[in-house]
Design a protein around this motif. Sequence first.
Motif, PDB file in Angstrom:
ATOM      1  N   LEU A 110      11.120 103.837  49.293  1.00 26.40           N
ATOM      2  CA  LEU A 110      12.345 104.585  49.577  1.00 26.40           C
ATOM      3  C   LEU A 110      12.490 105.822  48.703  1.00 26.40           C
ATOM      4  CD1 LEU A 110      14.752 101.523  49.883  1.00 26.40           C
ATOM      5  CD2 LEU A 110      14.294 103.165  51.700  1.00 26.40           C
ATOM      6  N   VAL A 126      12.447  88.554  52.575  1.00 24.38           N
ATOM      7  CA  VAL A 126      13.065  89.748  53.163  1.00 24.38           C
ATOM      8  C   VAL A 126      12.521  91.049  52.584  1.00 24.38           C
ATOM      9  CG1 VAL A 126      15.259  90.934  53.518  1.00 24.38           C
ATOM     10  CG2 VAL A 126      15.166  88.442  53.663  1.00 24.38           C
ATOM     11  N   LYS A 159       9.014  92.448  53.706  1.00 21.43           N
ATOM     12  CA  LYS A 159       9.059  92.910  55.100  1.00 21.43           C
ATOM     13  C   LYS A 159       9.810  94.222  55.199  1.00 21.43           C
ATOM     14  CE  LYS A 159       9.314  88.621  57.594  1.00 21.43           C
ATOM     15  NZ  LYS A 159      10.251  87.863  58.378  1.00 21.43           N
ATOM     16  N   LEU A 160      10.888  94.306  54.441  1.00 20.90           N
ATOM     17  CA  LEU A 160      11.689  95.523  54.456  1.00 20.90           C
ATOM     18  C   LEU A 160      10.845  96.700  53.984  1.00 20.90           C
ATOM     19  CD1 LEU A 160      14.412  96.891  54.812  1.00 20.90           C
ATOM     20  CD2 LEU A 160      15.036  96.141  52.513  1.00 20.90           C
ATOM     21  N   LEU A 198       8.493  97.825  56.742  1.00 22.62           N
ATOM     22  CA  LEU A 198       9.178  98.563  57.811  1.00 22.62           C
ATOM     23  C   LEU A 198       9.557  99.972  57.372  1.00 22.62           C
ATOM     24  CD1 LEU A 198      11.501  95.775  59.243  1.00 22.62           C
ATOM     25  CD2 LEU A 198       9.476  96.745  60.308  1.00 22.62           C
ATOM     26  N   VAL A 199      10.005 100.078  56.112  1.00 23.18           N
ATOM     27  CA  VAL A 199      10.389 101.400  55.618  1.00 23.18           C
ATOM     28  C   VAL A 199       9.172 102.311  55.575  1.00 23.18           C
ATOM     29  CG1 VAL A 199      11.207 102.673  53.593  1.00 23.18           C
ATOM     30  CG2 VAL A 199      12.377 100.599  54.305  1.00 23.18           C
ATOM     31  N   ASP A 212      19.502  85.455  57.191  1.00 24.43           N
ATOM     32  CA  ASP A 212      18.134  85.743  57.591  1.00 24.43           C
ATOM     33  C   ASP A 212      17.584  84.643  58.479  1.00 24.43           C
ATOM     34  OD1 ASP A 212      14.913  86.006  55.860  1.00 24.43           O
ATOM     35  OD2 ASP A 212      15.583  86.779  57.812  1.00 24.43           O
ATOM     36  N   ALA A 235      15.838  89.627  59.244  1.00 24.26           N
ATOM     37  CA  ALA A 235      16.824  90.336  58.417  1.00 24.26           C
ATOM     38  C   ALA A 235      16.319  91.726  58.072  1.00 24.26           C
ATOM     39  CB  ALA A 235      17.097  89.545  57.153  1.00 24.26           C
ATOM     40  N   ALA A 236      15.026  91.814  57.785  1.00 23.02           N
ATOM     41  CA  ALA A 236      14.471  93.106  57.383  1.00 23.02           C
ATOM     42  C   ALA A 236      14.699  94.154  58.461  1.00 23.02           C
ATOM     43  CB  ALA A 236      12.986  92.966  57.063  1.00 23.02           C
ATOM     44  N   ILE A 279      18.274  95.214  58.466  1.00 20.90           N
ATOM     45  CA  ILE A 279      18.598  96.096  57.341  1.00 20.90           C
ATOM     46  C   ILE A 279      18.167  97.525  57.682  1.00 20.90           C
ATOM     47  CG2 ILE A 279      18.186  96.629  54.910  1.00 20.90           C
ATOM     48  CD1 ILE A 279      17.694  93.686  54.408  1.00 20.90           C
ATOM     49  N   VAL A 280      16.972  97.668  58.222  1.00 19.63           N
ATOM     50  CA  VAL A 280      16.481  99.004  58.543  1.00 19.63           C
ATOM     51  C   VAL A 280      17.384  99.670  59.570  1.00 19.63           C
ATOM     52  CG1 VAL A 280      14.587 100.329  59.524  1.00 19.63           C
ATOM     53  CG2 VAL A 280      14.102  98.475  57.936  1.00 19.63           C
ATOM     54  N   VAL A 285      17.657 106.271  55.853  1.00 23.20           N
ATOM     55  CA  VAL A 285      16.213 106.094  55.935  1.00 23.20           C
ATOM     56  C   VAL A 285      15.677 106.765  57.194  1.00 23.20           C
ATOM     57  CG1 VAL A 285      16.137 103.982  57.316  1.00 23.20           C
ATOM     58  CG2 VAL A 285      14.447 104.347  55.547  1.00 23.20           C
TER      59      VAL A 285
END
Lengths: 323, 558, 257
Positions: free
Chosen positions: A228, A309, A312-313, A316-317, C239, C243-244, C247-248, C257
């Motif tokens: 990020l 979480v 994975k986040l 994706l970012v 979750d 969840a991911a 969040i995005v 983002v």
Amino acid sequence: MTSTLVFLEHHGDEILKGPLGVLSKSASLGDGEVNAVVTGSGVRALAGQAGAFGAARVYVADDAALEAPLSQPRVDVLARLVRDKGIETVLFANSVLAADVAAGLAARLEAGLNWDLTDIARENGKLVGKRPALQDSVYVDVGWKSEPRLALFRSGSFDPVASDGGSAQVEDVAVSLEDFSTAARMVERAHEESEGPSIEDADVVVAGGRGLGGPENFTLVEELAKALGGAVGATRAVVDAGWYPYSTQVGQTGKTVSPKLYIACGISGAIQHKVGMQASGVVVAINKDPNAPIFEFADLGVVGDVHQVVPKLTELVKQRKGG
Amino acid sequence: MKPADFPPPFRAPEYVAVPSDPEGERIEVGVLVVGAGPAGLACAIRLGRLLADAPEIRERLGEVPVAVLEKGKAAGSHLLSGAVVNPRALRRLFKGRKRIEEMPFFGPVAHESVYMLTQRRALRIPTPPTMQNDGNYVASLSQLGRWLASEAEAEGAMILAETAAEKLLVDGGRVRGVRTGDKGRGRHGEELGNSEPGSDIVARVTVLAEGTQGHLTGVALDRFGLHGENPQVWALGVKEVWKVAKPLDRVIHTMGWPLRPQARYREFGGSFIYPMGDDMVTLGMVVGLDYRDAGLSVHDLLQQLKTHPFVRRILEGGERIAWGAKTIPEGGFLSVPRQLHAPGLLICGDGAGLVNVPALKGIHYAIESGALAAEATFAALRRGETPWRPGALAGYDEALQQSFVWSDLQEVRNMRQAFGRGFWLGGALAGMMTASRGRFPPGNARTEPDSEQQILPAERTSSYPAPDGRLTFDKLSSVFLSGNKTRDDQPNHIVLRREVPRELAMLWENMCPAQVYEAVEHGVDVTPSNCVQCGAITAKGGRLTPPEGGSGPEYTLT
Amino acid sequence: MKIAVCVKHVPEGTKRIDPGTNRLDRGGEGALNPFDAHAVEEALRLKDAGGGGEVVLVSLGTTKAQDALRKALAMGADRAVLVTDEGAAGSDLVATSYALAKALERENADVVLFGQQASDSDGAVLWAAVADRLRLPVVSQAAEITHGDRKLTVKRQTEFGYDVIDAPTPAVVAVSDAINEPRYPSLKGIMGAKSKPQDEVSLSDLGVEAERAGEQGSRTEVYALNAPPARADSRRIEDDGNAAEQIVEFLAEKRLV
């Protein structure tokens, strides 16, 4: 008709997002003529950018003496501009440079300066600034008794919005500087830090707490912060336990941060931590305890396992940014 | 199993030293008072007055005739009590100069009631004679302390805040002064960039007025063999101050719920609810630390108390504005040290255990003892006398024994111990003691140290209310409200055995109102920066020593 | 070398706004502004490095400020000047900078230091205004100061990294809290502080006209206090494997983002 002047700071050949946001806001107020000023050396080309975001006219003060980002020569330029053109309101987006220019200008013009504003509006015929106080627990309406009015906005208060007006008129202004304004000399110019922003300046902070389970899991936090483009923070508990250095501690006895985005991973949200980050724009919390106090002030609360979480986040970012 | 099975690695002799700073660097004062509480400040005020009328003595005391050390950020920062104060000692201290109306009180006690609480009801019972508060005044001790400090400064005392007294300086059998604590040390004791070593402060007379669990007081009692007949025991009080919508018209004490009456639990105590003017109320829960249930948490009992309809009504529409905790010495007369002086040394106030438990009074005794200490000191400073000659300060003990402090405490000397037999039997015995003004039952009852109580497995924790952030609160947010912003990387000031069985670790975890202890796999973890220095740990198997000066709570309304 | 340090006494404990004046309630207990402690420390270091001189504290406030000043004197400063005057109450940046500049003119210092908060959320911007009135060069966010031959070399911390700026003295510098660790006052220092000169001057002593001080001399005003704008309802999710993604989506919605 009121006339407004927005101070546009640049870095390299880009005007910074903060001042562009202020410019968009000013244009959206529809309150008279919106002018902008760019100062520097070889900066004429920036004028076009200003026009795209709502300026009707861009004053360009281009002079070798303005090359370095020092505040005092800019006070001279703006003071003269305000007097010559009868400017009523001058707006700034907070930065190290802009704050000094705004304050110097206030003294020079004996003009009122309201700072740390997050919004501005016209109410009952008056221009009213809005600013948070007491750690964001109250909001204060502030005003000016006379003109010119100076306003310094908290960084990131407004998003730049490209306007569909035409391009701006460009006007060069003559630069004449006081002796004392040019006494300070830039010896070495800053260059981009390679390790990412410091925690106080970062737009994004990803912080880890005891819920991470162990110091080795801080890599999850680091990866997400990197993806990020943000900085890493830590709670007092994990710093006490030796998992991460004190310089990253956010909270009552650590640092106070106000990034646009704060992601709390495995953090319970005790008040000692909260007071260090409650002024953050958006707070996302991930914690497997549904009763954790942090969920009371998070904008998005995720009850889940950080070890599942967060990676994975991060993926994706990265995809979103890369692809 | 009991806490005393795991004694802390504390050795009192480590806190006794000879002066070590070179002579030119020692700080010399005339009389050194340790603690800017009611006892210490009363001493400084009285001494200031006496010296004002005796300039030749004053001059011999040097540039700083009277110095008062305070480990908190300012006078008042570490002061906490209910409180309803008997003005007797203050009248004497300020005779002819200030009236009670000019002192920072919240008004005289107009009405009072005592209630016996059950889970849902509040039954009014007649006020026991020992508890009557006619003629007394409601105060915030912290505020009173601040006021006394400015009075002491007006009388010429120099108050040195943020200064902890770490060691007692003893040389040739006489107390020379104290050594102050270092500042700027890191978690493992290492010197940080801005570290500042402590200093030797030497004085002709040192007066210890450190309050409950006084650090050097304990050290001095050991060093000079001054312990009393009975070991000292303590209670822990946790209190809050609330802004309220409707004024409270009376001073209230409660007994019973949520404490359990059965003898085996040993839950002695009750609550107080006092009006502070028209718009504030202070309420607190006080429980003897001889309790046994590992799950007992006085903080949580206070939160539970607030859910009782009787209390809830008082706080309705209000807002919590302060919180704090402190221990109270409860051993009474028989636990007072057998002698309160040594060569060059005097001991006053709560540190000496001068508290009347049934009446819940200690402040006026502290003030009176401080004033008497000043008078004894002054006598020992006159020409022809050396204050450190053994017996030179014996006048203090004599005067104290002639005073109302002594007679009051003697009368109620067995009352607290009676309650070790359970609430009902204890109450009956207490009634007899009152009626006979202490003559019946005859003799002197024993106390057992709090740490010698067997630990019962935790039963209580499930009944505590979950904090809702409006009426009931968790410990961490309460620590925050106490103003505690202690530096995290200080050395740990709590002396404790870390590897202990789970029951003991749980006992400590629940006991501590500031969430300093946490039961973990191998024993207990400590977060010393949360500590509000209440002193409970010293009663239950550990030992509190003063952290870096300026640390801890910053009370203003407690 | 003479170094002037501008220090502020700030209210401590629970901060409240006085409903009568809509301004910060300065009635309670107070202390030296922690950021100013860094400035005092830096002044003491400069004085030591320069082989001597004088560190004078300048403050604008009520007589309560004497406590804060005493603390700075205990650290080692030599003298304190407190500008205290009822007419100064309610001064904004314009009025405050004017009064301070007048006080500083009298001192004629080689270096004027201010403390500055690192993240400017509560920060004032006084130094630049004062420097303009004094017609002196100013550098802010100083993370390091070296005193050379009639100049200061300052390492300034900005959003883009560190600049190095030379400013000839006399100069005004605002120091960030990264610059040093303020020393603890020694007991001797604390005891000695009481006998160091603490002057009180009024606005008229400084030649500050009544109409340029206090509310009269201010060019800004406070209209009202409001509750903070309602935070958009917070969302809570559990979750169940994605969840991911949620969040995005949320971050994208907020353009983060």
